[in-house]
Design an enzyme around this catalytic site. Structure first.
Site, PDB file in Angstrom:
ATOM      1  N   ALA A   1       0.642  -1.345   4.078  1.00  0.00           N
ATOM      2  CA  ALA A   1       0.605  -2.228   2.840  1.00  0.00           C
ATOM      3  C   ALA A   1       1.736  -3.107   3.204  1.00  0.00           C
ATOM      4  CB  ALA A   1       0.880  -1.291   1.649  1.00  0.00           C
TER       5      ALA A   1
ATOM      6  N   GLY B   1      -1.395   2.162   5.507  1.00  0.00           N
ATOM      7  CA  GLY B   1      -2.228   1.345   5.169  1.00  0.00           C
ATOM      8  C   GLY B   1      -3.391   1.145   5.827  1.00  0.00           C
TER       9      GLY B   1
ATOM     10  N   GLU C   1      -5.141   4.230   7.236  1.00  0.00           N
ATOM     11  CA  GLU C   1      -6.027   4.460   6.130  1.00  0.00           C
ATOM     12  C   GLU C   1      -7.167   3.597   6.054  1.00  0.00           C
ATOM     13  OE1 GLU C   1      -3.096   6.522   3.251  1.00  0.00           O
ATOM     14  OE2 GLU C   1      -2.816   4.383   3.409  1.00  0.00           O
TER      15      GLU C   1
ATOM     16  N   GLU D   1       4.914   6.155   6.544  1.00  0.00           N
ATOM     17  CA  GLU D   1       5.588   5.988   5.178  1.00  0.00           C
ATOM     18  C   GLU D   1       6.667   6.809   4.979  1.00  0.00           C
ATOM     19  OE1 GLU D   1       2.289   6.562   5.839  1.00  0.00           O
ATOM     20  OE2 GLU D   1       1.009   5.316   4.640  1.00  0.00           O
TER      21      GLU D   1
END
Ligand code: DAK
Length: 259
Positions: free
Chosen positions: A67, A110, A113, A133
């Site tokens: 992200a 992300g 993911e 993260e």
């Protein structure tokens, strides 16, 4: 046919729809705008009767580094909740057609993911998977703790998530996260080859088979078996079931219509 939007490039080749993440200056960081364009492209392919299979890819250097940290750095909890990021990911989860991730370079946070929202992962030998993260004060938020654990097991997932360590393509393959590892020059060609092969199969059966496999993560074995059986029976209402079985008996190639 090729079309270009700013952050996602889309292309259709025979029955395969390709989405290419295109934000190279920040390693394809998944900004809100990029996610919105990606979801729009995936949903358009999902609704296009000419597309049977999708591929999501990045560049040889990077799939996606996560992200967009700049989007989140100063956000309050209220802003994070109001943005409703999770709803975007649920829309990717809701795509019914098979999606292949063609991953080279970094697939982090992300990005990892996103690859795990896909159904098959083809990795170049340079791919690196991780959920780092923890290094920036948080933890996975788009399914990493659940999907990575299901893919590679608790004890490997814990190391990746708690220590932010990257898995090489080979390690990811051996752990069960990756379908196949191929040479760097080949990763996209291999994903496309596989996509074109899968696109020869009956499209409705593809969607229902994907749905049934995904239920394995959500249901008990007996519920999942029951669910599978109902989907199996429902395929006998399709023309493609008759065509597939007749073609086998007549020793010819089936001509599927997606009906
Ligand atoms: N966001 C924003 N910018 C990024 C970025 C990212 N994730 N990753 C890289 N960049 C930018 C860098 O800031 C740099 O920009 P400039 O300095 O050139 O302006 C440029 O991309 C090139 O990066 P580097 O200079 O760092 O390149 P290196 O080759 O040295 O290093 C790297 C590559 C991938 C190891 C490094 O860039 C890195 O560690 N990146 C961050 C990886 C990371 O921490 N990813 C996890 C982000 S958090 C949720 C849904 C999703 C998420 C959370 C919640 N909900 C549904 C609630 C997801 C969270 C995340 O993914």
């Amino acid at each position: 046919m090729a079309a270009m939007s700013e952050l996602i490039l889309t292309q259709t080749e025979d029955h395969v729809g390709v989405c290419t993440l295109n934000r190279p200056e920040v390693l394809n960081a998944l900004s809100v705008e990029l996610m919105d364009q990606l979801i729009a492209a995936l949903e358009a392919f999902d609704n296009d009767p000419n597309v049977y299979v999708m591929v999501i890819t990045g560049s040889e250097k990077v799939f996606a580094a996560g992200a967009d940290i700049a989007d989140m750095a100063e956000a309050s909890v209220v802003e994070m909740m109001e943005h409703n990021y999770l709803a975007r990911w649920l829309r990717i989860k809701a795509i019914r057609k098979p999606i292949i991730a063609a991953v080279s370079g970094y697939a982090l946070g992300g990005g990892c993911e996103l690859a795990m929202h896909c159904d098959i992962i083809i990795a170049s030998e340079s791919a690196k998977f991780g959920q780092p993260e923890i290094n920036i004060g948080v933890m996975p938020g788009a399914g990493g703790t659940q999907r990575l654990t299901r893919a590679i097991g608790k004890f490997k997932a814990m190391e990746v998530i708690l220590n932010g360590r990257f898995l090489s393509a080979q390690e990811a393959f051996e752990a069960g996260l990756v379908t196949r590892v191929v040479a760097k020059e080949q990763f996209l060609a291999e994903a496309m080859r596989l996509a074109h092969q899968i696109a020869q199969r009956p499209p409705i059966a593809l969607k229902l088979a994907k749905e049934a496999v995904l239920k394995a993560d959500e249901m008990s074995l007996s519920e999942g078996l029951e669910y599978e059986r109902k989907l199996f029976y429902s395929l006998f209402a399709t023309e493609d079931q008759k065509e597939g079985m007749r073609a086998f008996l007549e020793k010819r190639k089936a001509a599927y219509k997606g009906k």
